[in-house]
Design a protein around this motif. Structure first.
Motif, PDB file in Angstrom:
ATOM      1  N   VAL A   1      56.691 -43.652   2.092  1.00  0.00           N
ATOM      2  CA  VAL A   1      55.894 -44.518   1.218  1.00  0.00           C
ATOM      3  C   VAL A   1      56.516 -45.914   1.163  1.00  0.00           C
ATOM      4  O   VAL A   1      55.827 -46.925   1.336  1.00  0.00           O
TER       5      VAL A   1
ATOM      6  N   ARG B   1      55.120 -49.404   2.780  1.00  0.00           N
ATOM      7  CA  ARG B   1      54.978 -50.604   1.951  1.00  0.00           C
ATOM      8  C   ARG B   1      55.634 -51.809   2.634  1.00  0.00           C
ATOM      9  O   ARG B   1      55.076 -52.913   2.651  1.00  0.00           O
TER      10      ARG B   1
ATOM     11  N   ARG C   1      47.226 -38.743   4.219  1.00  0.00           N
ATOM     12  CA  ARG C   1      46.063 -38.041   4.750  1.00  0.00           C
ATOM     13  C   ARG C   1      46.211 -37.822   6.252  1.00  0.00           C
ATOM     14  O   ARG C   1      46.855 -38.599   6.960  1.00  0.00           O
TER      15      ARG C   1
ATOM     16  N   TYR D   1      49.894 -56.468  -4.201  1.00  0.00           N
ATOM     17  CA  TYR D   1      48.497 -56.009  -4.272  1.00  0.00           C
ATOM     18  C   TYR D   1      48.056 -55.369  -2.964  1.00  0.00           C
ATOM     19  O   TYR D   1      47.484 -54.269  -2.960  1.00  0.00           O
TER      20      TYR D   1
ATOM     21  N   GLU E   1      49.781 -51.951  -2.342  1.00  0.00           N
ATOM     22  CA  GLU E   1      49.238 -50.871  -3.168  1.00  0.00           C
ATOM     23  C   GLU E   1      47.826 -50.507  -2.728  1.00  0.00           C
ATOM     24  O   GLU E   1      47.452 -49.328  -2.686  1.00  0.00           O
ATOM     25  N   LEU E   2      47.038 -51.523  -2.393  1.00  0.00           N
ATOM     26  CA  LEU E   2      45.656 -51.291  -1.942  1.00  0.00           C
ATOM     27  C   LEU E   2      45.634 -50.396  -0.699  1.00  0.00           C
ATOM     28  O   LEU E   2      44.885 -49.402  -0.645  1.00  0.00           O
TER      29      LEU E   2
ATOM     30  N   LEU F   1      48.197 -48.621   0.608  1.00  0.00           N
ATOM     31  CA  LEU F   1      48.878 -47.340   0.375  1.00  0.00           C
ATOM     32  C   LEU F   1      47.919 -46.329  -0.246  1.00  0.00           C
ATOM     33  O   LEU F   1      47.877 -45.159   0.163  1.00  0.00           O
ATOM     34  N   ASN F   2      47.144 -46.782  -1.218  1.00  0.00           N
ATOM     35  CA  ASN F   2      46.192 -45.883  -1.862  1.00  0.00           C
ATOM     36  C   ASN F   2      45.126 -45.384  -0.907  1.00  0.00           C
ATOM     37  O   ASN F   2      44.523 -44.325  -1.125  1.00  0.00           O
ATOM     38  N   SER F   3      44.900 -46.123   0.177  1.00  0.00           N
ATOM     39  CA  SER F   3      43.883 -45.693   1.144  1.00  0.00           C
ATOM     40  C   SER F   3      44.397 -44.585   2.073  1.00  0.00           C
ATOM     41  O   SER F   3      43.587 -43.925   2.729  1.00  0.00           O
TER      42      SER F   3
ATOM     43  N   LEU G   1      47.202 -42.395   1.008  1.00  0.00           N
ATOM     44  CA  LEU G   1      47.843 -41.313   0.260  1.00  0.00           C
ATOM     45  C   LEU G   1      46.862 -40.159   0.027  1.00  0.00           C
ATOM     46  O   LEU G   1      45.680 -40.361  -0.205  1.00  0.00           O
TER      47      LEU G   1
ATOM     48  N   LYS H   1      45.051 -37.468  -2.042  1.00  0.00           N
ATOM     49  CA  LYS H   1      44.667 -37.399  -3.442  1.00  0.00           C
ATOM     50  C   LYS H   1      45.135 -36.063  -4.027  1.00  0.00           C
ATOM     51  O   LYS H   1      45.038 -35.014  -3.387  1.00  0.00           O
TER      52      LYS H   1
END
Length: 235
Positions: free
Chosen positions: A110, A114, A176, A222, A225-226, A228-230, A232, A234
Motif C-alpha cells: 500500500v 502510494r 483487487r 488526493y 488516495e483516489l 489507491l481506493n480504486s 483496494l 472492498k
C-alpha cells in the motif's frame, strides 16, 4: 588575397578547429572532452526547446547556450530534428532512472503503491521543462518521437515496477485481482501532468497558487488516495 578568399580561409580555420575538437579521438582525454561537449549541447538544447518550443528553437541559440559551435551540433546530431529527438530520449531516460531508484518496501504494498502513484506528479513539479517538451511534441502529433529508436524501451520497465507492487498486494490479498497496471499507470501520470501543465490557468481560475507547498501536498495526497481506493479490495 581577395576578400572572398580571406573569408573562405577564416571559415576553413574555424571548421578545422571544430574538426580537431570532434575528430577521431585517439586519446582517452579527447574522448572525455567529446562526451562533455555532447552532454553540454544536450543540456542547452533541452533548455532552449523547453523555452521556445521546437519551432522557435534555433541551432545558433542552442550552440550559444552550450558555448559551442553550430558545426559541432551538426557533427554530433546531424540536424535540429535529430537533436530534439535526442533531447526527448534523454528526458524519458531521466524519468525512468528516477523511478527505478525509488525506495519501495515490498512488504508494504500500500505504501509502495502510494509512492509510485505520487512519483510522476512530484517529478513534473521538480522538472516542469519536461511538460513543455511533451506539450510541444504533442502539438506536432508525436512526429519526432516516432523516429526515436529508444524512447519506447522505458515504458515496459516502468509499468513493470508498478505491476510488481500490484502483484505483491494481490498476493497479500490487499488489491483487487482485476487491476490493469497499464491503465493505472496512465491515470497516475495524467493526474500529475494535468496539474502541472495547467498550473497557471487553474491557479487563476481557482484563485489559489497551485505551486504553494501546501497545495502540492494536498494534491499529491488526493491522487494517491483516489487511485489507491480504486485498487483496494472492498471489505
Amino acid at each position: 588575397m581577395t576578400r572572398k578568399d580571406s573569408d573562405a580561409a577564416a571559415s576553413t580555420i574555424d571548421l578545422a578547429a571544430s574538426a580537431r575538437e570532434v575528430g577521431e579521438p585517439p586519446k582517452r582525454g579527447r574522448s572525455r572532452s567529446a562526451q562533455t561537449t555532447r552532454a553540454n549541447i544536450l543540456k542547452a538544447a533541452k533548455k532552449i526547446f523547453a523555452r521556445d518550443g521546437y519551432g522557435g528553437a534555433r541551432v545558433e541559440k542552442i550552440s550559444k547556450a552550450a558555448k559551442s559551435y553550430d558545426s559541432l551540433i551538426y557533427y554530433y546530431f546531424g540536424s535540429k530534428e535529430k537533436l530534439f529527438v535526442a533531447v526527448l530520449e534523454e528526458a524519458y531516460k531521466d524519468v525512468f532512472e528516477a523511478e527505478k531508484n525509488l525506495k519501495l518496501d515490498m512488504t508494504d504494498p500500500v505504501q509502495a503503491l502510494r509512492t509510485i502513484i505520487q512519483f510522476p506528479f512530484r517529478y513534473y513539479i521538480d522538472n516542469p521543462e519536461l511538460i513543455v517538451l511533451l506539450n510541444s511534441e504533442n502539438l506536432n502529433k508525436g512526429k519526432h518521437i516516432a523516429k526515436s529508436k529508444s524512447a519506447d524501451q522505458y515504458s515496459g520497465p516502468a509499468i513493470s515496477i508498478l505491476r510488481n507492487v500490484i502483484e505483491e498486494g494481490q498476493r497479500q490479498g490487499i488489491f483487487r485481482e482485476d487491476v490493469d497496471s497499464k491503465h493505472l499507470y496512465m491515470a497516475m501520470t495524467a493526474l500529475g501532468y494535468f496539474y502541472v501543465s495547467n498550473r497557471y490557468t487553474f491557479s487563476f481560475f481557482l484563485n489559489a497558487d497551485l505551486m504553494e507547498p501546501a497545495e502540492i501536498e494536498q494534491w499529491g495526497n488526493y491522487i494517491s488516495e483516489l487511485l489507491l481506493n480504486s485498487v483496494l479490495k472492498k471489505p
